[in-house]
Design an enzyme around this catalytic site. Structure first.
Site, PDB file in Angstrom:
ATOM      1  CG  ASN A   1      -1.749   1.216   1.385  1.00  0.00           C
ATOM      2  OD1 ASN A   1      -1.807   2.043   0.472  1.00  0.00           O
ATOM      3  ND2 ASN A   1      -2.419   1.349   2.522  1.00  0.00           N
ATOM      4  CD1 TRP A   2       3.800   1.222  -2.623  1.00  0.00           C
ATOM      5  CD2 TRP A   2       4.183   2.565  -4.377  1.00  0.00           C
ATOM      6  NE1 TRP A   2       4.839   0.684  -3.349  1.00  0.00           N
ATOM      7  CE2 TRP A   2       5.096   1.487  -4.431  1.00  0.00           C
ATOM      8  CE3 TRP A   2       4.220   3.530  -5.384  1.00  0.00           C
ATOM      9  CZ2 TRP A   2       6.054   1.363  -5.447  1.00  0.00           C
ATOM     10  CZ3 TRP A   2       5.177   3.404  -6.400  1.00  0.00           C
ATOM     11  CH2 TRP A   2       6.084   2.332  -6.426  1.00  0.00           C
ATOM     12  CE  LYS A   3      -0.190   3.113   4.807  1.00  0.00           C
ATOM     13  NZ  LYS A   3      -0.125   3.191   6.259  1.00  0.00           N
TER      14      LYS A   3
ATOM     15  CG  HIS B   1      -5.842   1.831   5.249  1.00  0.00           C
ATOM     16  ND1 HIS B   1      -5.412   2.743   6.190  1.00  0.00           N
ATOM     17  CD2 HIS B   1      -4.812   0.967   5.066  1.00  0.00           C
ATOM     18  CE1 HIS B   1      -4.172   2.429   6.549  1.00  0.00           C
ATOM     19  NE2 HIS B   1      -3.786   1.360   5.877  1.00  0.00           N
TER      20      HIS B   1
ATOM     21  CD  GLU C   1      -2.956   5.396   6.812  1.00  0.00           C
ATOM     22  OE1 GLU C   1      -2.949   5.436   5.569  1.00  0.00           O
ATOM     23  OE2 GLU C   1      -2.002   4.932   7.486  1.00  0.00           O
TER      24      GLU C   1
ATOM     25  CD  GLU D   1      -3.391  -2.517   7.263  1.00  0.00           C
ATOM     26  OE1 GLU D   1      -2.264  -2.735   6.782  1.00  0.00           O
ATOM     27  OE2 GLU D   1      -4.057  -1.508   6.996  1.00  0.00           O
TER      28      GLU D   1
ATOM     29  N   GLY E   1       2.558   2.320  10.785  1.00  0.00           N
ATOM     30  CA  GLY E   1       3.500   3.425  10.637  1.00  0.00           C
ATOM     31  C   GLY E   1       4.237   3.796  11.912  1.00  0.00           C
TER      32      GLY E   1
ATOM     33  CB  SER F   1       5.272  -1.800  12.040  1.00  0.00           C
ATOM     34  OG  SER F   1       4.845  -0.475  12.353  1.00  0.00           O
TER      35      SER F   1
ATOM     36  N   GLY G   1       2.917  -1.172   4.238  1.00  0.00           N
ATOM     37  CA  GLY G   1       2.953   0.244   3.890  1.00  0.00           C
ATOM     38  C   GLY G   1       4.363   0.682   3.543  1.00  0.00           C
ATOM     39  N   GLY G   2       5.023   1.341   4.475  1.00  0.00           N
ATOM     40  CA  GLY G   2       6.327   1.953   4.224  1.00  0.00           C
ATOM     41  C   GLY G   2       7.348   1.030   3.581  1.00  0.00           C
TER      42      GLY G   2
HETATM   43  P1  13P Z   1       3.109   0.416   7.608  1.00  0.00           P
HETATM   44  O1  13P Z   1       3.588  -0.889   7.018  1.00  0.00           O
HETATM   45  O2  13P Z   1       3.843   1.607   7.081  1.00  0.00           O
HETATM   46  O3  13P Z   1       3.025   0.349   9.101  1.00  0.00           O
HETATM   47  O4  13P Z   1       1.595   0.612   7.076  1.00  0.00           O
HETATM   48  C1  13P Z   1       0.723  -0.438   7.208  1.00  0.00           C
HETATM   49  C2  13P Z   1      -0.504  -0.136   6.454  1.00  0.00           C
HETATM   50  O5  13P Z   1      -1.269   0.743   6.819  1.00  0.00           O
HETATM   51  C3  13P Z   1      -0.763  -0.893   5.215  1.00  0.00           C
HETATM   52  O6  13P Z   1      -2.044  -0.673   4.730  1.00  0.00           O
END
Ligand code: 13P
Length: 242
Positions: A9-11, A91, A93, A161, A167, A200, A221-222
């Site tokens: 997920n590149w957000k 998600h 967020e 999640e 994050g 994470s 994510g990251g």
């Molecule tokens: P991180 O891997 O950066 O913690 O993000 C997780 C996430 O929200 C994937 O959708």
């Protein structure tokens, strides 16, 4: 056996220049029975989907209707038209920033199915809910309310999640992940639906996470933004017991 999926997920990250990173991921993907999915920002979906076969492309959200007067929104049909095969929905967020409810998510899942997309449905408890001992109750309610009737393994992937692990670098422990995944597995309308963990995930903890029973992959994510790290996570999933 549920499918095994490593999804990135590149957000709100990624410019045209970053397609090179996606290319590097695609070159190393496509082995070991692991499906690799990249979910870039909407601006990159079409460009990415036309570039490679070994990695499927997904959106990060869609509107619940197919078309209409919704400035700034994108429909599932548009994502499919651009070459996407998946879409992340619910998600945390979006639940937080856009006040999306599980009922909203369920409507979007139905829209995704109508467009032929597989929905990656996200759920997870906040730190306050975990501290109050409400984790299993919260995720069970989110699951029940976010999935329309008829959910099956071909059309839905569920990603657990925990909000406090996203994050933050603070990954849930294998015991914490195992307890939630076992609970969710028993509640799934189709036992073959893949259950991903997200929050994470990194090359250094991926093998431990994939060793947890009922974990069929990760939503990253990251660590999915750079090919080297994401490929290490993909390799850890390929090496885990099926
Ligand atoms: P991180 O891997 O950066 O913690 O993000 C997780 C996430 O929200 C994937 O959708």
């Amino acid at each position: 056996m549920p499918r095994r999926i490593a999804a990135g997920n590149w957000k709100m990250n990624g410019l045209i220049a970053d397609l090179a990173e996606a290319d590097a991921i695609a070159v190393g993907a496509g082995h070991g029975g692991v499906e690799v999915v990249l979910c870039p920002p909407a601006t990159l979906v079409a460009a990415m989907a036309g570039r490679f076969e070994s990695v499927a492309v997904g959106g990060q959200d869609c509107h619940a209707t197919a078309a209409g007067a919704h400035t700034g929104d994108i429909s599932a049909r548009m994502l499919a038209d651009a070459g996407a095969r998946f879409v992340i929905l619910g998600h945390s967020e979006r639940r937080r920033d856009h006040r999306e409810t599980s009922a909203d998510v369920a409507a979007k899942v139905s829209a995704a199915w109508a467009a032929g997309l597989c929905a990656i449905v996200c759920l997870g408890e906040t730190e306050a809910e975990r501290d109050a001992g409400r984790t299993l109750e919260v995720v069970a309610a989110q699951l029940a309310q976010s999935l329309p009737p008829g959910a099956d393994a071909a059309h839905v992937v569920v990603a657990y999640e925990p909000v406090w692990a996203i994050g933050t670098g603070r990954v849930a422990s294998p015991a914490e992940i195992g307890a939630v995944h076992a609970h969710l597995r028993a509640l799934l309308p189709d036992p073959e639906i893949a259950l991903l963990y997200g929050g994470s995930v990194a090359p250094g903890n991926a093998a431990d996470i994939f060793a947890v029973p009922e974990v069929n992959g990760a939503l990253v994510g990251g660590a999915s933004l750079k090919a080297q790290g994401f490929l290490e996570i993909i390799a850890a999933l390929a090496a885990a017991r099926p």
